[in-house]
Design a protein around this motif. Structure first.
Motif, short mmCIF file in Angstrom:
data_model
loop_
_atom_site.label_atom_id
_atom_site.label_comp_id
_atom_site.label_asym_id
_atom_site.label_seq_id
_atom_site.Cartn_x
_atom_site.Cartn_y
_atom_site.Cartn_z
N MET A 140 0.85 -1.20 0.00
CA MET A 140 0.00 0.00 0.00
C MET A 140 0.88 1.24 0.00
O MET A 140 1.83 1.33 0.75
N SER A 141 0.53 2.20 -0.80
CA SER A 141 1.38 3.40 -0.93
C SER A 141 1.15 4.33 0.22
O SER A 141 0.13 4.31 0.89
N LEU A 142 2.13 5.23 0.38
CA LEU A 142 2.04 6.20 1.48
C LEU A 142 0.92 7.19 1.27
O LEU A 142 0.48 7.85 2.20
N ASP A 143 0.43 7.33 0.03
CA ASP A 143 -0.60 8.33 -0.23
C ASP A 143 -1.91 7.98 0.45
O ASP A 143 -2.80 8.82 0.55
N HIS A 144 -2.04 6.74 0.91
CA HIS A 144 -3.32 6.34 1.51
C HIS A 144 -3.23 6.19 3.02
O HIS A 144 -4.13 5.70 3.64
N THR A 145 -2.12 6.56 3.62
CA THR A 145 -1.93 6.39 5.06
C THR A 145 -2.16 7.70 5.78
O THR A 145 -2.06 8.78 5.19
N SER A 198 -13.55 5.20 12.67
CA SER A 198 -13.80 4.42 11.47
C SER A 198 -12.93 4.90 10.31
O SER A 198 -12.39 4.10 9.54
N ASP A 199 -12.80 6.23 10.20
CA ASP A 199 -11.95 6.78 9.13
C ASP A 199 -10.50 6.38 9.33
O ASP A 199 -9.77 6.10 8.37
N LYS A 200 -10.04 6.39 10.57
CA LYS A 200 -8.65 6.04 10.84
C LYS A 200 -8.35 4.58 10.51
O LYS A 200 -7.23 4.23 10.14
N LEU A 201 -9.37 3.73 10.62
CA LEU A 201 -9.16 2.30 10.41
C LEU A 201 -9.41 1.86 8.97
O LEU A 201 -9.25 0.68 8.65
N LYS A 202 -9.84 2.78 8.09
CA LYS A 202 -10.15 2.40 6.72
C LYS A 202 -8.94 1.79 6.01
O LYS A 202 -9.07 0.84 5.24
N VAL A 203 -7.76 2.37 6.27
CA VAL A 203 -6.57 1.89 5.57
C VAL A 203 -6.27 0.43 5.90
O VAL A 203 -5.69 -0.29 5.10
N PHE A 204 -6.69 -0.04 7.06
CA PHE A 204 -6.42 -1.41 7.47
C PHE A 204 -7.52 -2.39 7.06
O PHE A 204 -7.37 -3.59 7.22
N LYS A 205 -8.66 -1.86 6.56
CA LYS A 205 -9.79 -2.71 6.22
C LYS A 205 -9.73 -3.21 4.78
O LYS A 205 -10.54 -4.04 4.39
N SER A 206 -8.84 -2.70 4.00
CA SER A 206 -8.77 -3.09 2.59
C SER A 206 -8.40 -4.57 2.48
O SER A 206 -7.57 -5.09 3.25
N ASN A 238 3.35 -6.08 5.94
CA ASN A 238 4.81 -5.97 5.75
C ASN A 238 5.16 -4.80 4.83
O ASN A 238 6.08 -4.02 5.09
N ALA A 239 4.40 -4.68 3.75
CA ALA A 239 4.66 -3.56 2.84
C ALA A 239 4.36 -2.23 3.52
O ALA A 239 5.05 -1.23 3.30
N TYR A 240 3.31 -2.22 4.36
CA TYR A 240 2.94 -0.98 5.05
C TYR A 240 4.07 -0.53 5.98
O TYR A 240 4.48 0.63 5.97
N VAL A 241 4.59 -1.48 6.78
CA VAL A 241 5.67 -1.13 7.71
C VAL A 241 6.93 -0.76 6.95
O VAL A 241 7.65 0.19 7.31
N ALA A 242 7.22 -1.49 5.86
CA ALA A 242 8.42 -1.19 5.09
C ALA A 242 8.34 0.20 4.47
O ALA A 242 9.31 0.97 4.47
N SER A 243 7.17 0.55 3.96
CA SER A 243 7.02 1.88 3.35
C SER A 243 7.14 2.98 4.37
O SER A 243 7.58 4.09 4.06
N LYS A 244 6.75 2.68 5.61
CA LYS A 244 6.82 3.70 6.65
C LYS A 244 8.24 3.87 7.18
O LYS A 244 8.66 4.97 7.52
N SER A 245 8.95 2.79 7.30
CA SER A 245 10.24 2.84 8.00
C SER A 245 11.43 3.01 7.06
O SER A 245 12.57 3.05 7.50
N ARG A 246 11.16 3.11 5.75
CA ARG A 246 12.27 3.19 4.80
C ARG A 246 13.16 4.40 5.05
O ARG A 246 14.38 4.33 5.04
#
Length: 760
Positions: free
Chosen positions: A1-6, A32-40, A46-54
């Protein structure tokens, strides 16, 4: 997931900026809005954490971790609230699932029997003809047709006869052992093919039929009123072993319900020693039965399907509902209508105490009781608060407004601490008027047993009600002031008729009532709300709840504001008496200074009569309050400050007075300026000596003097040239104070001592 949706993305795309701005963005987002990114469905952790911590440093990663932890807590809290909000639906659904599981289990047993039957029939080479030829024959006919009976067939004949005898004699243990033996033999027969298909089918039918008969016998035994607890448990266990667990569990709970109904009927038919004793007996009966049912269920069905637990919870909730409705009908309705708060509280407290004993086993039924009991306790609380208002109003109509100690015959003065903690009785007894004593005693009685109020979440309502009734009583005290323009009409009860406090002593007694109630007596009652009543020992029961302290401090501030209303009414009343005549004409006006120039002669310098009266008034009030407010000198000082400020601030803000002084046809001259300056200095000096010269009063006097000096300067006259030194004003003021108070130590004063030129 890209950073544009976090939630951490910023227009600049920097992680640190996104972390820094996330709090601002999230302030406008729902959970509910805050949790939308995790409901997809395509969310990849793994990709989410990697994109955040790069491109993040250690500090930013900690921010991200903290954010995720907070989000996890908020999600868990939201889930908990959702479960509580839909608890009844959950119980209903659980019951339906339990019923379905029971039906499925029965179907499984039937299918198992049918499968065994089909399997056995399929083993025979002439399945169709044998079944068709012997379908309507009994086993005796089948065996009689045989000329050579095998060992297995002989066993079958004896087995069926034994099984009939055991069922007829209701020998449960032996019957179950026989059925178990038949099941084993069935398996051996299938393997060895030692019985014909027709006899094998007959054996299976006989086992099934006798199993059902035994189950019916067990069910009947459970439902018998004479069956004891141990026998009920063993019978339910036997029924469960037979494969009918849902029926066994339902009948187990039903037997406890019927036993409860019989015991309640027996209790109803006997005489009981009052409401509290009846409530304690029936509450103990209900919750001990629920506890025993829960224990039996866990003993017999421990580790079984969750459906049993759901059925138990549903059953227990239903019993608590029935008990609540019974108690409401028999006790709470009439008690609440009559205002029996203490009795209602005791009943609720007993029930909740029994209910809390079940919480150790995970059976939380207190929400059910609270739902039904809270409205009635609330009604009783409102009735008592209304009764306080009515009693206070009735006594205020005949109150002589004289302070006295409470009657010593009172056996249980809840407003007072133990006598052993004081040296003498009068050192802690409050001196109040009759109506205030009654008001205090009724409030103390309401807060005497406040544990149920806190459990029922009525403590906040009790605090609000206390503030309302105190405000009502303060209105009565305000109406007791002579000439008070305030006439309260609270909740349509009509104007309150009170006895007027004619003398200053009586009027100060009104203040004493309010300040003692607000500062000491009412907080002493309120502090009972902060006592933890759930502890097992005295130290825990007396431990204050720190979470209640802000509420108590806020209440005390609100009570103090009510006292301020009464004090302001007192000061306004006495200020008006000084400033105006009975006909409404102002005694403090501009002409008293403007007309001095017309006389053409230097007066004998002395403060104006109105300020002499102000000094006399304040001196008299100070003498009274020093006797009344012993140990409360601060309140006495504030009262004198406010009274002096009321008069001076009126002069400072009187537009008519200053319009005549500044723009009137007659200008303010030298003598008028000196007299005004002397009056203000006089007020400042005696206020300072009495230690009630406040900053507001001092500033108001300075403003009046400055404005008068500017007015004289506008006429072209130099005010400083006509005003003597300050020592002269001080000297004249001190002489005036001595003369007014009768403390002058001279017989003759030289005329030039009063002359401004004497200090020239």
């Amino acid at each position: 997931m890209s950073l544009d949706h976090t939630p951490f993305v910023t227009p600049r795309g920097s992680v640190s900026s996104s972390i820094g701005n996330s709090a601002e963005l999230e302030a406008h987002l729902t959970l509910s809005d805050k949790l939308k990114v995790f409901k997809s469905s395509t969310f990849d952790p793994n990709a989410y954490v990697a994109s955040k911590s790069r491109s993040m440093n250690e500090k930013e990663i900690r921010h991200l971790c903290a954010y995720l932890v907070d989000l996890k807590k908020a999600s868990a809290e939201e889930m908990r609230k959702s479960v509580l909000a839909n608890y009844s639906a959950f119980i209903r659904t659980s019951k339906e699932i339990s019923d379905l599981e029971g039906e499925l289990l029965s179907m499984r047993n039937l299918l198992s029997n049918q499968a065994a039957l089909v399997h056995g029939l399929a083993e025979g080479c002439q399945l169709g003809s044998l079944v068709t030829g012997n379908e309507d024959s009994d086993m005796d006919d089948i065996i009689n047709e045989k000329t050579d009976i095998s060992k297995t067939e002989k066993w079958l004949i004896g087995y069926l006869e034994t099984l009939d005898v055991l069922l007829a004699e209701k020998r449960v243990d032996e019957s179950m052992a026989a059925l178990e033996e038949g099941e084993k033999m069935t398996k051996e027969i299938i393997q060895g093919k030692t019985l014909s298909p027709s006899l094998f089918h007959a054996l299976q039918n006989a086992i099934t039929e006798h199993r059902q008969k035994l189950a019916d016998q067990l069910a009947e035994t459970i439902c018998q009123p004479s069956t004891r607890g141990a026998e009920i448990r063993s019978t339910a266990l036997a029924l469960k072993i037979l494969g009918d667990g849902p029926r066994a569990h339902t009948l187990l709970l039903k037997s406890h319900k019927e036993k409860l109904n019989r015991n309640m009927q027996s209790l109803e038919s006997t005489t009981y020693g009052g409401v509290s004793a009846y409530t304690a007996s029936i509450s103990h009966l209900v919750f001990s039965t629920i506890s025993q049912a829960a224990s039996d269920s866990l003993t017999v069905f421990a580790g079984e399907e969750p459906a049993y637990t759901s059925e138990l919870v549903t059953w227990a909730v239903r019993q608590a509902e029935h008990f609540s409705l019974l108690l409401k009908k028999r006790i709470l309705v009439s008690i609440a209508a009559s205002g029996g708060l203490r009795i209602a509280s005791e009943c609720v407290h007993v029930c909740l105490s029994h209910c809390h004993l079940l919480e150790a086993s995970g059976m939380a039924l207190s929400p059910v009781l609270i739902k039904h009991f809270r409205p009635f306790v609330e009604q009783a609380l409102h009735t008592n608060l209304k009764r306080i208002e009515q009693s206070s109003a009735a006594l205020a109509a005949a109150d002589d407004w004289l302070l006295a100690y409470a009657p010593t015959s009172r056996s249980n003065n809840t407003a007072l601490p133990p006598a052993s903690s004081y040296s003498s009785l009068n050192s802690y007894q409050p001196k109040l008027s009759i109506s205030a004593h009654k008001f205090n005693s009724m409030v103390q009685e309401i807060f005497e047993d406040v544990g149920p109020l806190e459990i029922l979440q009525l403590d906040g309502l009790a605090l609000e009600g206390l503030h309302q009734v105190f405000g009502f009583y303060v209105n009565l005290l305000i109406n007791a002031m002579p000439g008070s323009a305030v006439t309260e009409n609270l909740e349509g009860t009509g104007p309150k008729i009170v006895k007027i406090a004619e003398t200053e002593t009586q009027q100060i007694a009104l203040l004493a009532n309010a300040i003692l109630l607000a500062d000491e007596l009412l907080p002493r009652a309120v502090i009972k709300l902060s006592v933890n009543t759930k502890g097992d020992d005295d130290s825990q029961r007396r431990a204050p709840d720190k979470q209640r302290l802000p509420e108590q401090r806020e209440l005390k501030k609100r009570l103090q504001r009510e006292v301020d209303r009464l004090r302001d009414s007192f000061c306004r009343q006495h200020a008006l008496e000084l400033i105006f005549t009975e006909d409404g004409e102002p005694l403090l006006n501009a002409q008293m200074y403007l007309s001095m120039e017309e006389k053409g002669e230097i007066p004998e310098w002395f403060p104006s009569p109105i300020f002499q009266e102000l000094f006399v008034k304040l001196t008299g009030v100070a003498s009274i309050v020093s006797d009344v407010f012993v140990g409360r000198e601060r309140f006495a000082t504030i009262l004198l400050m406010r009274l002096a400020e009321t008069v001076i601030l009126w002069l400072s803000d009187d537009q008519t007075f200053w319009e005549e002084i500044e723009t009137g046809p007659t200008p303010l001259g030298q003598i008028g300026l000196q007299q005004l300056y002397l009056d203000m200095q006089f007020v400042m000096i005696f206020s300072s000596q009495g230690r009630y010269l406040s900053r507001h009063l001092h500033q108001a006097i300075k403003n009046i003097i400055s404005r008068a000096i500017e007015t004289v300067a506008a006429t072209g006259l130099d005010p400083m040239s006509v005003l003597p030194e300050d020592e002269w004003f001080v000297e004249v003021s001190e002489i005036a104070i001595k003369m007014i108070t009768g403390k002058a130590a001279f017989d003759n004063v030289e005329e030039d001592a009063y002359s401004p030129t004497g200090f020239g």
